[in-house]
Design a protein around this motif. Structure first.
Motif, PDB file in Angstrom:
ATOM      1  N   CYS A  58       0.844  -1.198   0.000  1.00 15.16           N
ATOM      2  CA  CYS A  58       0.000   0.000   0.000  1.00 15.16           C
ATOM      3  C   CYS A  58       0.875   1.242   0.000  1.00 15.16           C
ATOM      4  O   CYS A  58       0.652   2.186   0.760  1.00 15.16           O
ATOM      5  CB  CYS A  58      -0.930  -0.001   1.205  1.00 15.16           C
ATOM      6  SG  CYS A  58      -2.369  -1.057   1.009  1.00 15.16           S
ATOM      7  N   GLY A  59       1.890   1.244  -0.833  1.00 16.53           N
ATOM      8  CA  GLY A  59       2.762   2.396  -0.940  1.00 16.53           C
ATOM      9  C   GLY A  59       4.157   2.117  -0.432  1.00 16.53           C
ATOM     10  O   GLY A  59       4.477   1.026   0.058  1.00 16.53           O
ATOM     11  N   SER A  60       5.007   3.122  -0.548  1.00 14.66           N
ATOM     12  CA  SER A  60       6.414   2.980  -0.175  1.00 14.66           C
ATOM     13  C   SER A  60       6.579   2.765   1.328  1.00 14.66           C
ATOM     14  O   SER A  60       5.806   3.310   2.131  1.00 14.66           O
ATOM     15  CB  SER A  60       7.180   4.223  -0.600  1.00 14.66           C
ATOM     16  OG  SER A  60       7.198   4.339  -2.001  1.00 14.66           O
ATOM     17  N   PRO A  61       7.592   1.996   1.730  1.00 19.44           N
ATOM     18  CA  PRO A  61       7.856   1.807   3.158  1.00 19.44           C
ATOM     19  C   PRO A  61       8.184   3.134   3.835  1.00 19.44           C
ATOM     20  O   PRO A  61       8.784   4.034   3.238  1.00 19.44           O
ATOM     21  CB  PRO A  61       9.070   0.867   3.167  1.00 19.44           C
ATOM     22  CG  PRO A  61       9.029   0.178   1.831  1.00 19.44           C
ATOM     23  CD  PRO A  61       8.488   1.195   0.881  1.00 19.44           C
ATOM     24  N   ILE A  62       7.790   3.263   5.094  1.00 18.95           N
ATOM     25  CA  ILE A  62       8.028   4.464   5.896  1.00 18.95           C
ATOM     26  C   ILE A  62       9.112   4.150   6.914  1.00 18.95           C
ATOM     27  O   ILE A  62       9.007   3.184   7.673  1.00 18.95           O
ATOM     28  CB  ILE A  62       6.739   4.907   6.608  1.00 18.95           C
ATOM     29  CG1 ILE A  62       5.660   5.247   5.563  1.00 18.95           C
ATOM     30  CG2 ILE A  62       6.999   6.095   7.518  1.00 18.95           C
ATOM     31  CD1 ILE A  62       4.288   5.491   6.170  1.00 18.95           C
ATOM     32  N   GLU A  63      10.142   4.978   6.937  1.00 20.99           N
ATOM     33  CA  GLU A  63      11.281   4.703   7.817  1.00 20.99           C
ATOM     34  C   GLU A  63      10.985   5.152   9.240  1.00 20.99           C
ATOM     35  O   GLU A  63      10.689   6.317   9.495  1.00 20.99           O
ATOM     36  CB  GLU A  63      12.533   5.397   7.287  1.00 20.99           C
ATOM     37  CG  GLU A  63      13.797   4.993   8.029  1.00 20.99           C
ATOM     38  CD  GLU A  63      15.075   5.448   7.338  1.00 20.99           C
ATOM     39  OE1 GLU A  63      16.156   5.027   7.775  1.00 20.99           O
ATOM     40  OE2 GLU A  63      14.979   6.215   6.347  1.00 20.99           O
ATOM     41  N   LEU A  64      11.093   4.205  10.175  1.00 20.73           N
ATOM     42  CA  LEU A  64      10.984   4.475  11.601  1.00 20.73           C
ATOM     43  C   LEU A  64      12.281   4.068  12.288  1.00 20.73           C
ATOM     44  O   LEU A  64      13.105   3.353  11.687  1.00 20.73           O
ATOM     45  CB  LEU A  64       9.826   3.667  12.216  1.00 20.73           C
ATOM     46  CG  LEU A  64       8.441   3.782  11.576  1.00 20.73           C
ATOM     47  CD1 LEU A  64       7.477   2.834  12.279  1.00 20.73           C
ATOM     48  CD2 LEU A  64       7.939   5.210  11.635  1.00 20.73           C
ATOM     49  N   ASP A  65      12.472   4.474  13.534  1.00 25.49           N
ATOM     50  CA  ASP A  65      13.640   4.005  14.279  1.00 25.49           C
ATOM     51  C   ASP A  65      13.613   2.493  14.426  1.00 25.49           C
ATOM     52  O   ASP A  65      14.654   1.828  14.429  1.00 25.49           O
ATOM     53  CB  ASP A  65      13.666   4.645  15.677  1.00 25.49           C
ATOM     54  CG  ASP A  65      13.950   6.142  15.629  1.00 25.49           C
ATOM     55  OD1 ASP A  65      14.497   6.607  14.603  1.00 25.49           O
ATOM     56  OD2 ASP A  65      13.620   6.840  16.619  1.00 25.49           O
ATOM     57  N   GLU A  66      12.396   1.951  14.520  1.00 23.55           N
ATOM     58  CA  GLU A  66      12.249   0.509  14.776  1.00 23.55           C
ATOM     59  C   GLU A  66      12.387  -0.337  13.513  1.00 23.55           C
ATOM     60  O   GLU A  66      12.527  -1.569  13.599  1.00 23.55           O
ATOM     61  CB  GLU A  66      10.876   0.234  15.406  1.00 23.55           C
ATOM     62  CG  GLU A  66      10.676   0.861  16.770  1.00 23.55           C
ATOM     63  CD  GLU A  66      10.257   2.332  16.697  1.00 23.55           C
ATOM     64  OE1 GLU A  66      10.002   2.906  17.770  1.00 23.55           O
ATOM     65  OE2 GLU A  66      10.170   2.904  15.576  1.00 23.55           O
ATOM     66  N   GLY A  67      12.310   0.263  12.348  1.00 23.39           N
ATOM     67  CA  GLY A  67      12.389  -0.499  11.106  1.00 23.39           C
ATOM     68  C   GLY A  67      11.603   0.184  10.003  1.00 23.39           C
ATOM     69  O   GLY A  67      11.206   1.353  10.113  1.00 23.39           O
TER      70      GLY A  67
END
Length: 433
Positions: free
Chosen positions: A331-340
Protein backbone atom coordinates in the motif's frame (compact mmCIF):
# COMPACT_ATOMS: atom_id res chain seq x y z
CA UNK A 1 -14.36 -7.49 13.19
CA UNK A 2 -13.90 -4.28 15.27
CA UNK A 3 -11.66 -1.52 13.90
CA UNK A 4 -8.25 -1.03 15.46
CA UNK A 5 -8.70 0.97 18.68
CA UNK A 6 -5.68 3.17 17.89
CA UNK A 7 -7.05 4.21 14.48
CA UNK A 8 -8.94 7.49 14.23
CA UNK A 9 -11.08 7.98 11.13
CA UNK A 10 -11.39 11.65 10.23
CA UNK A 11 -14.58 13.24 8.95
CA UNK A 12 -12.89 14.35 5.75
CA UNK A 13 -14.12 12.92 2.46
CA UNK A 14 -12.96 13.53 -1.10
CA UNK A 15 -15.72 12.60 -3.50
CA UNK A 16 -15.78 12.60 -7.32
CA UNK A 17 -17.09 15.78 -8.92
CA UNK A 18 -18.58 15.33 -12.42
CA UNK A 19 -18.56 19.11 -12.92
CA UNK A 20 -14.77 19.14 -13.26
CA UNK A 21 -13.90 18.67 -16.93
CA UNK A 22 -10.92 18.79 -19.26
CA UNK A 23 -10.87 19.33 -23.03
CA UNK A 24 -9.73 16.35 -25.08
CA UNK A 25 -9.33 15.83 -28.83
CA UNK A 26 -12.44 14.46 -30.51
CA UNK A 27 -12.14 12.14 -33.48
CA UNK A 28 -15.16 11.25 -35.66
CA UNK A 29 -16.20 7.60 -35.76
CA UNK A 30 -14.21 5.09 -37.77
CA UNK A 31 -14.26 5.62 -41.52
CA UNK A 32 -15.44 2.95 -44.02
CA UNK A 33 -12.82 0.28 -44.75
CA UNK A 34 -12.99 0.91 -48.52
CA UNK A 35 -12.00 4.60 -48.14
CA UNK A 36 -9.37 5.59 -50.71
CA UNK A 37 -6.45 7.91 -49.86
CA UNK A 38 -7.94 10.57 -52.13
CA UNK A 39 -11.42 10.33 -50.61
CA UNK A 40 -12.57 12.91 -48.14
CA UNK A 41 -13.06 11.71 -44.60
CA UNK A 42 -15.83 12.66 -42.20
CA UNK A 43 -13.42 15.21 -40.71
CA UNK A 44 -13.05 16.80 -44.15
CA UNK A 45 -16.80 16.95 -44.51
CA UNK A 46 -17.11 18.77 -41.17
CA UNK A 47 -14.44 21.28 -42.20
CA UNK A 48 -16.11 21.83 -45.58
CA UNK A 49 -19.39 22.63 -43.82
CA UNK A 50 -17.69 25.16 -41.54
CA UNK A 51 -15.87 26.79 -44.46
CA UNK A 52 -19.20 27.02 -46.27
CA UNK A 53 -20.55 29.46 -43.67
CA UNK A 54 -20.41 33.15 -44.48
CA UNK A 55 -18.21 35.39 -42.30
CA UNK A 56 -21.05 36.77 -40.22
CA UNK A 57 -22.48 33.34 -39.44
CA UNK A 58 -19.00 32.05 -38.58
CA UNK A 59 -18.43 34.85 -36.08
CA UNK A 60 -21.89 34.35 -34.57
CA UNK A 61 -21.42 30.60 -34.17
CA UNK A 62 -17.98 31.07 -32.60
CA UNK A 63 -19.36 33.64 -30.16
CA UNK A 64 -22.12 31.20 -29.16
CA UNK A 65 -19.59 28.45 -28.49
CA UNK A 66 -17.46 30.75 -26.34
CA UNK A 67 -20.48 31.98 -24.39
CA UNK A 68 -21.45 28.39 -23.69
CA UNK A 69 -18.03 27.04 -22.68
CA UNK A 70 -15.48 29.75 -21.88
CA UNK A 71 -16.29 29.88 -18.16
CA UNK A 72 -15.43 26.20 -17.89
CA UNK A 73 -11.86 26.36 -19.25
CA UNK A 74 -8.79 28.53 -19.49
CA UNK A 75 -7.58 29.82 -22.89
CA UNK A 76 -10.31 28.11 -24.87
CA UNK A 77 -9.53 30.03 -28.09
CA UNK A 78 -5.91 28.89 -27.94
CA UNK A 79 -7.13 25.31 -27.47
CA UNK A 80 -9.35 25.61 -30.55
CA UNK A 81 -6.53 27.06 -32.63
CA UNK A 82 -4.08 24.34 -31.60
CA UNK A 83 -6.61 21.65 -32.47
CA UNK A 84 -7.29 23.30 -35.85
CA UNK A 85 -3.56 23.18 -36.57
CA UNK A 86 -3.58 19.44 -35.92
CA UNK A 87 -6.62 18.93 -38.13
CA UNK A 88 -5.24 21.05 -40.97
CA UNK A 89 -2.17 18.83 -41.20
CA UNK A 90 -4.35 15.71 -41.40
CA UNK A 91 -6.94 16.86 -43.91
CA UNK A 92 -7.13 16.78 -47.69
CA UNK A 93 -6.17 20.11 -49.29
CA UNK A 94 -8.73 22.84 -48.72
CA UNK A 95 -8.95 26.61 -48.70
CA UNK A 96 -6.92 28.41 -46.01
CA UNK A 97 -8.72 29.10 -42.73
CA UNK A 98 -9.46 32.62 -41.57
CA UNK A 99 -8.82 33.26 -37.86
CA UNK A 100 -12.51 32.84 -37.00
CA UNK A 101 -12.84 29.77 -39.20
CA UNK A 102 -9.75 28.22 -37.62
CA UNK A 103 -11.17 28.67 -34.15
CA UNK A 104 -14.59 27.37 -35.10
CA UNK A 105 -13.10 24.36 -36.90
CA UNK A 106 -11.05 23.55 -33.79
CA UNK A 107 -14.19 23.61 -31.64
CA UNK A 108 -15.69 20.77 -33.67
CA UNK A 109 -12.77 18.46 -32.93
CA UNK A 110 -12.61 18.67 -29.14
CA UNK A 111 -14.95 17.51 -26.42
CA UNK A 112 -15.29 17.85 -22.68
CA UNK A 113 -14.37 14.86 -20.53
CA UNK A 114 -15.45 14.59 -16.90
CA UNK A 115 -12.30 12.92 -15.65
CA UNK A 116 -13.53 12.13 -12.13
CA UNK A 117 -17.22 11.55 -12.82
CA UNK A 118 -17.17 7.98 -11.51
CA UNK A 119 -14.48 7.77 -8.84
CA UNK A 120 -11.74 9.57 -6.92
CA UNK A 121 -9.74 6.98 -5.07
CA UNK A 122 -6.46 5.16 -4.27
CA UNK A 123 -4.66 8.17 -2.78
CA UNK A 124 -0.97 8.64 -2.09
CA UNK A 125 0.50 11.37 0.14
CA UNK A 126 3.94 13.03 0.33
CA UNK A 127 5.49 16.08 1.97
CA UNK A 128 4.85 19.22 -0.11
CA UNK A 129 8.01 20.71 -1.69
CA UNK A 130 6.98 24.14 -0.34
CA UNK A 131 6.50 24.32 3.43
CA UNK A 132 6.16 28.11 3.65
CA UNK A 133 2.44 27.87 4.44
CA UNK A 134 2.71 25.00 6.93
CA UNK A 135 0.81 25.49 10.20
CA UNK A 136 2.84 25.78 13.44
CA UNK A 137 4.07 22.34 14.36
CA UNK A 138 2.49 20.89 11.23
CA UNK A 139 3.35 20.34 7.59
CA UNK A 140 2.01 20.77 4.08
CA UNK A 141 1.39 17.77 1.82
CA UNK A 142 0.56 16.84 -1.76
CA UNK A 143 -2.09 14.19 -2.29
CA UNK A 144 -2.35 12.29 -5.55
CA UNK A 145 -5.55 10.49 -6.50
CA UNK A 146 -6.71 8.16 -9.23
CA UNK A 147 -9.67 9.71 -11.05
CA UNK A 148 -12.01 7.66 -13.25
CA UNK A 149 -14.42 9.01 -15.85
CA UNK A 150 -16.40 7.78 -18.83
CA UNK A 151 -15.19 4.45 -20.22
CA UNK A 152 -13.34 3.63 -16.98
CA UNK A 153 -10.29 5.62 -18.10
CA UNK A 154 -8.01 6.50 -15.19
CA UNK A 155 -5.99 9.68 -14.84
CA UNK A 156 -3.91 11.29 -12.10
CA UNK A 157 -5.08 14.36 -10.21
CA UNK A 158 -3.79 16.24 -7.16
CA UNK A 159 -4.79 18.09 -4.02
CA UNK A 160 -2.76 20.05 -1.47
CA UNK A 161 -3.44 20.25 2.22
CA UNK A 162 -2.07 20.56 5.74
CA UNK A 163 -1.55 18.40 8.79
CA UNK A 164 -1.86 20.26 12.10
CA UNK A 165 0.27 19.65 15.17
CA UNK A 166 -2.43 17.38 16.61
CA UNK A 167 -2.66 15.30 13.41
CA UNK A 168 -5.89 16.73 12.05
CA UNK A 169 -5.98 17.00 8.28
CA UNK A 170 -7.40 19.73 6.07
CA UNK A 171 -7.59 19.95 2.26
CA UNK A 172 -7.19 23.20 0.34
CA UNK A 173 -10.24 24.28 -1.68
CA UNK A 174 -10.40 22.60 -5.07
CA UNK A 175 -10.54 24.86 -8.11
CA UNK A 176 -13.43 24.58 -10.53
CA UNK A 177 -11.14 24.49 -13.57
CA UNK A 178 -8.88 21.64 -14.68
CA UNK A 179 -6.21 21.36 -17.34
CA UNK A 180 -3.85 18.87 -18.94
CA UNK A 181 -0.13 19.55 -19.39
CA UNK A 182 1.80 20.16 -22.58
CA UNK A 183 3.47 16.87 -23.53
CA UNK A 184 6.68 16.40 -25.53
CA UNK A 185 8.71 13.37 -26.50
CA UNK A 186 5.84 11.22 -27.81
CA UNK A 187 7.97 9.47 -30.44
CA UNK A 188 7.54 6.63 -30.96
CA UNK A 189 3.78 6.80 -30.28
CA UNK A 190 3.50 3.68 -28.08
CA UNK A 191 5.54 5.50 -25.45
CA UNK A 192 8.73 3.45 -25.26
CA UNK A 193 10.84 6.51 -24.45
CA UNK A 194 10.58 9.34 -21.92
CA UNK A 195 7.67 11.77 -22.08
CA UNK A 196 7.97 15.25 -20.57
CA UNK A 197 4.91 17.03 -19.18
CA UNK A 198 4.67 20.70 -18.24
CA UNK A 199 1.86 22.54 -16.50
CA UNK A 200 1.70 26.29 -16.09
CA UNK A 201 3.24 27.30 -12.77
CA UNK A 202 0.42 29.74 -11.98
CA UNK A 203 -2.22 26.98 -12.12
CA UNK A 204 -3.37 25.64 -8.77
CA UNK A 205 -2.16 22.11 -8.11
CA UNK A 206 -5.77 20.90 -8.00
CA UNK A 207 -6.16 22.02 -11.64
CA UNK A 208 -3.43 19.66 -12.87
CA UNK A 209 -4.61 16.43 -14.47
CA UNK A 210 -2.21 13.90 -15.96
CA UNK A 211 -4.30 12.09 -18.54
CA UNK A 212 -3.04 9.13 -20.64
CA UNK A 213 -0.76 10.39 -23.42
CA UNK A 214 0.82 7.23 -24.87
CA UNK A 215 -0.49 4.05 -26.41
CA UNK A 216 0.51 2.02 -23.37
CA UNK A 217 -1.51 4.36 -21.15
CA UNK A 218 -4.50 4.68 -23.44
CA UNK A 219 -6.95 3.08 -20.97
CA UNK A 220 -5.46 4.42 -17.80
CA UNK A 221 -2.73 5.70 -15.51
CA UNK A 222 -3.49 3.67 -12.41
CA UNK A 223 -2.54 3.70 -8.73
CA UNK A 224 0.45 6.06 -8.52
CA UNK A 225 2.56 5.37 -5.43
CA UNK A 226 4.46 8.59 -4.69
CA UNK A 227 7.58 8.78 -2.55
CA UNK A 228 9.92 11.63 -1.61
CA UNK A 229 13.27 10.09 -2.47
CA UNK A 230 16.35 11.36 -0.64
CA UNK A 231 19.83 11.09 -2.14
CA UNK A 232 22.36 13.02 -0.05
CA UNK A 233 21.07 16.57 0.28
CA UNK A 234 18.72 16.38 -2.71
CA UNK A 235 15.10 15.29 -2.86
CA UNK A 236 13.16 14.02 -5.87
CA UNK A 237 9.58 12.80 -6.05
CA UNK A 238 9.01 9.50 -7.82
CA UNK A 239 5.79 7.62 -8.43
CA UNK A 240 5.48 4.09 -9.72
CA UNK A 241 2.19 3.50 -11.52
CA UNK A 242 0.48 1.06 -13.87
CA UNK A 243 0.00 1.95 -17.52
CA UNK A 244 -2.95 0.07 -19.05
CA UNK A 245 -3.84 -0.07 -22.74
CA UNK A 246 -7.07 -2.04 -22.34
CA UNK A 247 -5.40 -5.43 -22.66
CA UNK A 248 -1.95 -5.35 -21.08
CA UNK A 249 -0.25 -3.52 -18.23
CA UNK A 250 3.21 -2.07 -17.75
CA UNK A 251 4.92 -0.50 -14.74
CA UNK A 252 6.15 3.03 -15.36
CA UNK A 253 7.87 5.76 -13.35
CA UNK A 254 6.88 9.40 -12.90
CA UNK A 255 9.47 11.92 -11.73
CA UNK A 256 9.11 15.53 -10.54
CA UNK A 257 10.79 18.09 -8.33
CA UNK A 258 7.95 20.60 -8.10
CA UNK A 259 4.68 18.98 -9.31
CA UNK A 260 4.72 21.41 -12.25
CA UNK A 261 6.99 19.55 -14.66
CA UNK A 262 7.10 15.76 -14.84
CA UNK A 263 8.93 13.05 -16.74
CA UNK A 264 7.30 9.69 -17.47
CA UNK A 265 9.18 6.63 -18.64
CA UNK A 266 8.67 2.86 -18.62
CA UNK A 267 10.39 0.51 -16.21
CA UNK A 268 12.27 -2.43 -17.69
CA UNK A 269 13.21 -5.86 -16.41
CA UNK A 270 11.36 -9.01 -15.45
CA UNK A 271 10.19 -7.60 -12.11
CA UNK A 272 8.52 -4.61 -13.77
CA UNK A 273 5.92 -6.67 -15.64
CA UNK A 274 3.53 -6.60 -12.72
CA UNK A 275 1.41 -4.10 -10.81
CA UNK A 276 1.99 -2.52 -7.44
CA UNK A 277 5.68 -1.61 -7.26
CA UNK A 278 6.73 0.77 -4.46
CA UNK A 279 10.14 2.42 -4.15
CA UNK A 280 11.99 2.79 -0.85
CA UNK A 281 12.59 6.47 0.04
CA UNK A 282 16.38 6.14 -0.13
CA UNK A 283 19.06 3.77 -1.35
CA UNK A 284 19.96 0.78 0.81
CA UNK A 285 23.66 -0.01 0.85
CA UNK A 286 24.11 2.03 -2.30
CA UNK A 287 21.33 0.35 -4.28
CA UNK A 288 17.75 1.22 -5.13
CA UNK A 289 15.16 -1.00 -3.46
CA UNK A 290 11.55 -1.78 -4.33
CA UNK A 291 8.67 -3.77 -2.90
CA UNK A 292 6.58 -5.49 -5.60
CA UNK A 293 4.30 -8.40 -6.36
CA UNK A 294 5.49 -10.69 -9.14
CA UNK A 295 3.16 -13.67 -8.89
CA UNK A 296 -0.23 -12.09 -8.05
CA UNK A 297 0.05 -13.53 -4.57
CA UNK A 298 3.20 -12.66 -2.57
CA UNK A 299 5.33 -9.58 -1.89
CA UNK A 300 8.96 -9.44 -3.06
CA UNK A 301 11.98 -7.33 -2.16
CA UNK A 302 13.88 -6.22 -5.28
CA UNK A 303 17.22 -4.42 -5.57
CA UNK A 304 18.68 -2.62 -8.57
CA UNK A 305 21.66 -0.45 -9.49
CA UNK A 306 19.53 1.16 -12.20
CA UNK A 307 16.38 3.04 -11.18
CA UNK A 308 14.69 2.13 -14.48
CA UNK A 309 15.49 -1.61 -14.69
CA UNK A 310 14.28 -4.20 -12.18
CA UNK A 311 14.98 -7.94 -12.27
CA UNK A 312 14.75 -10.82 -9.84
CA UNK A 313 13.71 -10.35 -6.23
CA UNK A 314 13.05 -12.54 -3.21
CA UNK A 315 9.67 -13.25 -1.59
CA UNK A 316 9.40 -11.74 1.90
CA UNK A 317 5.66 -11.72 2.68
CA UNK A 318 3.09 -14.39 1.90
CA UNK A 319 -0.63 -14.62 2.74
CA UNK A 320 -0.82 -15.83 6.32
CA UNK A 321 -4.14 -14.75 7.86
CA UNK A 322 -7.69 -15.44 6.56
CA UNK A 323 -8.27 -11.78 5.54
CA UNK A 324 -5.36 -12.06 3.05
CA UNK A 325 -5.59 -15.66 1.84
CA UNK A 326 -6.26 -14.69 -1.80
CA UNK A 327 -3.30 -12.31 -2.18
CA UNK A 328 -1.35 -9.52 -0.56
CA UNK A 329 0.15 -6.37 -2.03
CA UNK A 330 1.84 -3.21 -0.86
CA UNK A 331 0.00 0.00 0.00
CA UNK A 332 2.76 2.40 -0.94
CA UNK A 333 6.41 2.98 -0.18
CA UNK A 334 7.86 1.81 3.16
CA UNK A 335 8.03 4.46 5.90
CA UNK A 336 11.28 4.70 7.82
CA UNK A 337 10.98 4.47 11.60
CA UNK A 338 13.64 4.01 14.28
CA UNK A 339 12.25 0.51 14.78
CA UNK A 340 12.39 -0.50 11.11
CA UNK A 341 10.57 -0.03 7.79
CA UNK A 342 6.81 0.23 8.24
CA UNK A 343 5.09 -1.25 5.20
CA UNK A 344 1.34 -0.99 4.78
CA UNK A 345 -0.17 -3.91 2.89
CA UNK A 346 -3.51 -4.86 1.45
CA UNK A 347 -5.00 -8.30 1.73
CA UNK A 348 -7.81 -9.91 -0.24
CA UNK A 349 -10.08 -12.31 1.59
CA UNK A 350 -13.53 -13.93 1.28
CA UNK A 351 -15.92 -12.44 -1.29
CA UNK A 352 -12.94 -10.49 -2.69
CA UNK A 353 -12.93 -8.21 0.34
CA UNK A 354 -9.93 -5.85 0.49
CA UNK A 355 -8.49 -4.74 3.84
CA UNK A 356 -5.36 -2.85 4.93
CA UNK A 357 -2.72 -4.26 7.26
CA UNK A 358 0.92 -3.59 8.07
CA UNK A 359 4.31 -5.22 8.43
CA UNK A 360 7.56 -4.07 10.04
CA UNK A 361 10.75 -4.88 8.14
CA UNK A 362 14.29 -4.89 9.51
CA UNK A 363 16.02 -1.51 9.10
CA UNK A 364 19.30 -2.93 7.77
CA UNK A 365 17.90 -5.98 5.97
CA UNK A 366 14.29 -5.47 4.82
CA UNK A 367 14.07 -9.09 3.71
CA UNK A 368 13.63 -9.88 7.42
CA UNK A 369 10.08 -9.40 8.70
CA UNK A 370 10.07 -8.32 12.34
CA UNK A 371 6.32 -8.13 12.89
CA UNK A 372 3.01 -7.94 11.05
CA UNK A 373 -0.64 -7.28 11.83
CA UNK A 374 -2.68 -10.40 12.51
CA UNK A 375 -5.93 -8.51 11.93
CA UNK A 376 -6.51 -5.71 9.40
CA UNK A 377 -6.13 -2.12 10.53
CA UNK A 378 -8.77 -0.80 8.13
CA UNK A 379 -11.53 -2.83 6.54
CA UNK A 380 -14.77 -1.97 4.73
CA UNK A 381 -17.07 -0.41 7.30
CA UNK A 382 -20.71 -1.58 7.00
CA UNK A 383 -21.75 2.03 6.38
CA UNK A 384 -19.08 2.56 3.70
CA UNK A 385 -18.94 -0.70 1.77
CA UNK A 386 -21.06 0.28 -1.22
CA UNK A 387 -19.62 1.90 -4.33
CA UNK A 388 -18.10 1.39 -7.76
CA UNK A 389 -16.35 -1.76 -6.48
CA UNK A 390 -17.93 -2.81 -3.16
CA UNK A 391 -16.08 -4.21 -0.13
CA UNK A 392 -12.75 -2.53 -0.82
CA UNK A 393 -10.48 -0.21 1.15
CA UNK A 394 -7.18 0.65 -0.49
CA UNK A 395 -4.33 3.15 -0.29
CA UNK A 396 -1.24 3.92 -2.35
CA UNK A 397 0.78 5.59 0.36
CA UNK A 398 0.84 7.09 3.85
CA UNK A 399 3.02 9.68 5.60
CA UNK A 400 4.52 10.09 9.07
CA UNK A 401 4.00 13.25 11.11
CA UNK A 402 5.50 13.11 14.60
CA UNK A 403 4.06 10.20 16.59
CA UNK A 404 1.34 9.49 13.99
CA UNK A 405 0.81 8.01 10.57
CA UNK A 406 -1.56 9.91 8.30
CA UNK A 407 -3.28 7.29 6.15
CA UNK A 408 -5.46 8.41 3.24
CA UNK A 409 -7.47 5.53 1.83
CA UNK A 410 -10.18 4.85 -0.72
CA UNK A 411 -13.58 3.34 -0.01
CA UNK A 412 -15.13 0.93 -2.54
CA UNK A 413 -13.14 2.46 -5.42
CA UNK A 414 -15.39 5.52 -5.20
CA UNK A 415 -14.22 8.20 -2.76
CA UNK A 416 -11.34 8.82 -0.35
CA UNK A 417 -11.12 9.24 3.41
CA UNK A 418 -8.39 9.82 6.03
CA UNK A 419 -7.34 8.10 9.22
CA UNK A 420 -4.58 8.72 11.74
CA UNK A 421 -2.72 5.93 13.48
CA UNK A 422 -0.55 6.17 16.59
CA UNK A 423 2.82 4.62 15.74
CA UNK A 424 3.58 3.31 19.23
CA UNK A 425 0.19 1.65 19.55
CA UNK A 426 0.41 0.20 16.06
CA UNK A 427 3.81 -1.37 16.68
CA UNK A 428 2.62 -2.71 20.01
CA UNK A 429 -0.37 -4.41 18.38
CA UNK A 430 1.66 -6.17 15.67
CA UNK A 431 2.59 -9.81 16.12
CA UNK A 432 6.33 -10.60 16.22
CA UNK A 433 7.57 -12.93 13.50
Amino acid sequence: MPPATFLNRQALYLRPDPARVIVRPFKPATEPKDLKPTDKTRANHIVDRVLGLDAETTERQLAAVLENFSGRHRNLLATFEARADEMEEALVTHLPFSVAQRRLVGSYFVHEYSFEASALFNPSIVVHPDQSLAPPGGLRFVLSLRAVGEGHVSSLTFRAGSIARDGSVSIDPTTRLAAMPRATGLVPWPGDGPVDLAFKADEDISERVIFPVTGWQSNGIEDARFVRFTDGDSHTYYATYTAYDGRAIRSELLQTDDFVTFRMRPLGGSAARNKGMALFPRKLDGRYAMIGRQDNENLYLIYSDDLHTWDGGQPILRPEWPWEFVQIGNCGSPIELDEGWLLFTHGVGPVRRYAIGAALLDKRDPSKVIARSREPLVHPDPSQREGYVPNVVYTCGAIRHGPRIILPYAVSDTFSNFATIGIEALLGAMEPQ
